[in-house]
Design a protein around this motif. Structure first.
Motif, PDB file in Angstrom:
ATOM      1  N   UNK A   1      27.026  32.314   4.263  1.00 46.10           N
ATOM      2  CA  UNK A   1      27.594  33.982   3.439  1.00 46.10           C
ATOM      3  C   UNK A   1      27.619  33.641   2.019  1.00 46.10           C
ATOM      4  N   UNK A   2      28.425  32.524   1.641  1.00 45.98           N
ATOM      5  CA  UNK A   2      28.529  32.465   0.344  1.00 45.98           C
ATOM      6  C   UNK A   2      27.186  31.998  -0.327  1.00 45.98           C
TER       7      UNK A   2
ATOM      8  N   UNK B   1      18.279  25.508  -6.652  1.00 48.91           N
ATOM      9  CA  UNK B   1      19.476  24.971  -6.342  1.00 48.91           C
ATOM     10  C   UNK B   1      20.307  25.813  -5.021  1.00 48.91           C
ATOM     11  N   UNK B   2      20.152  26.985  -5.125  1.00 48.24           N
ATOM     12  CA  UNK B   2      21.289  27.223  -4.371  1.00 48.24           C
ATOM     13  C   UNK B   2      20.237  27.870  -2.364  1.00 48.24           C
ATOM     14  N   UNK B   3      19.438  26.886  -2.882  1.00 52.47           N
ATOM     15  CA  UNK B   3      18.542  27.089  -1.484  1.00 52.47           C
ATOM     16  C   UNK B   3      18.872  25.660  -0.298  1.00 52.47           C
ATOM     17  N   UNK B   4      18.612  24.828  -1.181  1.00 55.97           N
ATOM     18  CA  UNK B   4      19.269  23.721  -0.409  1.00 55.97           C
ATOM     19  C   UNK B   4      20.531  23.624   0.295  1.00 55.97           C
ATOM     20  N   UNK B   5      21.393  23.556  -0.285  1.00 58.02           N
ATOM     21  CA  UNK B   5      22.808  24.639   1.007  1.00 58.02           C
ATOM     22  C   UNK B   5      22.550  25.183   1.801  1.00 58.02           C
ATOM     23  N   UNK B   6      21.564  26.523   1.589  1.00 60.97           N
ATOM     24  CA  UNK B   6      21.524  27.470   1.812  1.00 60.97           C
ATOM     25  C   UNK B   6      20.972  26.626   3.803  1.00 60.97           C
ATOM     26  N   UNK B   7      20.223  26.487   2.966  1.00 57.60           N
ATOM     27  CA  UNK B   7      19.155  25.680   4.935  1.00 57.60           C
ATOM     28  C   UNK B   7      20.057  24.066   5.373  1.00 57.60           C
TER      29      UNK B   7
ATOM     30  N   UNK C   1      25.463  26.146  10.856  1.00 58.62           N
ATOM     31  CA  UNK C   1      25.512  26.981  11.836  1.00 58.62           C
ATOM     32  C   UNK C   1      24.661  26.907  13.395  1.00 58.62           C
ATOM     33  N   UNK C   2      24.191  26.303  12.992  1.00 54.26           N
ATOM     34  CA  UNK C   2      23.305  27.014  14.501  1.00 54.26           C
ATOM     35  C   UNK C   2      23.393  25.437  15.037  1.00 54.26           C
ATOM     36  N   UNK C   3      24.163  24.004  14.982  1.00 53.91           N
ATOM     37  CA  UNK C   3      24.768  23.445  15.241  1.00 53.91           C
ATOM     38  C   UNK C   3      25.753  23.559  15.915  1.00 53.91           C
TER      39      UNK C   3
END
Length: 181
Positions: A27-28, A135-141, A147-149
């Motif tokens: 979310x962040x 820069x935020x795309x990799x932390x989101x991925x 989250x899936x784990x």
């Protein structure tokens, strides 16, 4: 069996905490990306406007520069009050000195520099926003993977806790029951 059930319930509770943390990270990170995309969208019309203002200022400068350049100076040097202008054919009323034209060009140059700086500053800000998004795309991925784990871990831990507590005829997530194990 009671100790095993307690351990498995604690593992399930930790999995719930991990899931909540992963959801918050997702979310962040998504919020950062969304906010940066909104700022990017807000900057685009400002950049377009600044580009137009800069382009208009450059055109005015080019137009006015012609009145100051060497050819214009040479032509003005040949003009004399009361004679016909070789370009337009009208009688010359007065001949301005070169410094008058140079002074007239000075505020145009200053305005052009301001327009260029404004445009460059907006572009720089937009580039920073685009870098924030990237820069935020990799932390989101990464957060989505976590989250899936966490979901899979919780599913497994919950099932294990239910089985262990089921052997004792207990509800795995009842705090009163857990405190009795």
């Amino acid at each position: 069996a009671a100790a095993d059930a307690r351990t498995k319930v604690e593992i399930a509770r930790k999995a719930v905490d991990d899931l909540q943390k992963a959801e918050k990270r997702c979310s962040d990170n998504q919020h950062v990306i969304s906010e940066s995309e909104r700022r990017s969208d807000d900057l685009k019309p400002q950049i377009e406007s600044a580009l137009k203002a800069k382009t208009d200022a450059e055109a005015l400068y080019e137009q006015m520069k012609d009145s100051v350049d060497k050819a214009a100076k040479a032509m003005r040097a040949k003009l004399h009050v009361g004679e016909k202008c070789p370009v337009c054919g009208q009688i010359v009323q007065s001949v301005e000195h070169d410094d008058v034209f140079e002074q007239a060009l000075k505020p145009i140059i200053e305005a052009l520099e301001v327009k260029r700086k404004d445009y460059d500053a907006l572009n720089e800000e937009h580039n920073k926003v685009l870098a924030e998004i990237k820069a935020s795309q990799q932390p989101l991925a990464d957060a989505k993977k976590d989250l899936d784990l966490a979901k899979k871990t919780l599913e497994s831990a919950s099932e294990n806790a239910k089985i262990a507590c089921g052997k004792l005829n207990l509800d795995a997530f009842d705090k009163q029951v857990l405190s009795k194990i």
